[in-house]
Design a protein around this motif. Structure first.
Motif, PDB file in Angstrom:
ATOM      1  N   ASP A  13       0.831  -1.213   0.000  1.00 13.47           N
ATOM      2  CA  ASP A  13       0.000   0.000   0.000  1.00 13.47           C
ATOM      3  C   ASP A  13       0.863   1.260   0.000  1.00 13.47           C
ATOM      4  O   ASP A  13       0.602   2.215  -0.751  1.00 13.47           O
ATOM      5  N   VAL A  14       1.891   1.275   0.844  1.00 13.19           N
ATOM      6  CA  VAL A  14       2.768   2.450   0.938  1.00 13.19           C
ATOM      7  C   VAL A  14       3.538   2.646  -0.366  1.00 13.19           C
ATOM      8  O   VAL A  14       3.639   3.770  -0.892  1.00 13.19           O
ATOM      9  N   PRO A  37       6.094  -7.632  -2.443  1.00 10.61           N
ATOM     10  CA  PRO A  37       5.044  -6.612  -2.321  1.00 10.61           C
ATOM     11  C   PRO A  37       5.390  -5.313  -3.047  1.00 10.61           C
ATOM     12  O   PRO A  37       4.483  -4.606  -3.506  1.00 10.61           O
ATOM     13  N   ILE A  38       6.670  -4.994  -3.171  1.00 12.76           N
ATOM     14  CA  ILE A  38       7.055  -3.804  -3.938  1.00 12.76           C
ATOM     15  C   ILE A  38       6.720  -3.992  -5.408  1.00 12.76           C
ATOM     16  O   ILE A  38       6.143  -3.108  -6.051  1.00 12.76           O
ATOM     17  N   LEU A  39       7.054  -5.151  -5.954  1.00 16.57           N
ATOM     18  CA  LEU A  39       6.741  -5.438  -7.355  1.00 16.57           C
ATOM     19  C   LEU A  39       5.235  -5.507  -7.584  1.00 16.57           C
ATOM     20  O   LEU A  39       4.737  -5.105  -8.641  1.00 16.57           O
ATOM     21  N   GLU A  40       4.527  -6.023  -6.611  1.00 10.77           N
ATOM     22  CA  GLU A  40       3.065  -6.075  -6.697  1.00 10.77           C
ATOM     23  C   GLU A  40       2.500  -4.662  -6.837  1.00 10.77           C
ATOM     24  O   GLU A  40       1.643  -4.393  -7.689  1.00 10.77           O
ATOM     25  N   ALA A  41       2.997  -3.741  -6.022  1.00 11.21           N
ATOM     26  CA  ALA A  41       2.545  -2.350  -6.083  1.00 11.21           C
ATOM     27  C   ALA A  41       2.955  -1.700  -7.397  1.00 11.21           C
ATOM     28  O   ALA A  41       2.170  -0.969  -8.013  1.00 11.21           O
ATOM     29  N   ALA A  42       4.170  -1.980  -7.845  1.00  8.25           N
ATOM     30  CA  ALA A  42       4.652  -1.389  -9.094  1.00  8.25           C
ATOM     31  C   ALA A  42       3.815  -1.843 -10.275  1.00  8.25           C
ATOM     32  O   ALA A  42       3.481  -1.045 -11.163  1.00  8.25           O
ATOM     33  N   THR A  43       3.422  -3.097 -10.278  1.00  2.57           N
ATOM     34  CA  THR A  43       2.629  -3.627 -11.385  1.00  2.57           C
ATOM     35  C   THR A  43       1.239  -2.999 -11.406  1.00  2.57           C
ATOM     36  O   THR A  43       0.694  -2.714 -12.475  1.00  2.57           O
TER      37      THR A  43
END
Length: 211
Positions: A13-14, A37-43
């Motif tokens: 989320d952040v 989770p960073i890649l999830e957010a980026a996608t």
């Protein structure tokens, strides 16, 4: 106890907020599990074209699980196989993989998934600069964004001893710094993480300073 699903959700989320506002983050880990989770957010933030990844590491990080649990060894497999975000880690290029630090099954999986792997020996033989040029071309092809993930154990343990899996045949820190500057100059680059620095295992802050 550590609630990893909740931690991943909060991190995603952040990072989503950061990406949506056009900020290019440098994220300091932490173990390598944070890359997922960073890649999830980026996608989610950079469209359906997917996110290419250049991954510096001694290990493939392609495990399905670690004795049934989350770990630093699973982020690349989760990104490749995510049902909600199939574009994460679309073009994965791995640099510095140490042959004797990986199970044959994971090396075979990388081949089956057409993941481009430049081993530590390939870097020593050909030099990091030309390999990074190839890595950028491959990772950025046909995607909307390019992300970089750096496991400190990709470096030689003489320069980065403070990590859980110190690497006696690793990359040179100056070469990696030059490579990261080159990748950072690409217009699709959206962020970077540096992970697996372990202060309790460090010697005279060598690894922290290198990171």
């Amino acid at each position: 106890t550590t609630n990893m699903p909740e931690s991943f959700e909060r991190l995603s989320d952040v990072m989503g907020w950061i990406f949506r506002h056009g900020i290019v983050p440098v994220t300091i880990g932490g173990d390598h599990s944070i890359a997922w989770p960073i890649l999830e957010a980026a996608t989610r933030c950079y469209g359906k074209g997917g996110v290419g990844v250049i991954h510096f590491d001694a290990h493939h990080d392609l495990r399905e699980a670690h004795f049934g649990a989350e770990s630093s060894g699973v982020p690349c497999s989760k990104a490749r196989n995510g049902k909600d975000d199939p574009g994460a880690c679309k073009n994965l290029v791995q640099i510095g993989i140490a042959d004797f630090c990986n199970a044959p099954a994971h090396s075979n999986y990388a081949k089956d998934e057409v993941i481009r792997v430049y081993s530590n020996l390939a870097v020593r033989t050909r030099g990091l600069t030309p390999l990074v040029e190839e890595a950028i071309t491959r990772a950025a092809k046909g995607v909307d964004a390019l992300y970089v993930s750096v496991d400190i154990d990709s470096l030689d343990h003489s320069q980065a001893p403070g990590t859980a899996a110190p690497n006696p045949s690793g990359l040179d820190a100056l070469d990696v710094q030059r490579a990261l500057r080159k990748i950072a100059g690409h217009p699709k680059t959206i962020g970077l993480d540096i992970v697996e620095i372990s202060p309790p295992l460090d010697i005279n802050d060598m690894t922290a300073n290198t990171g």
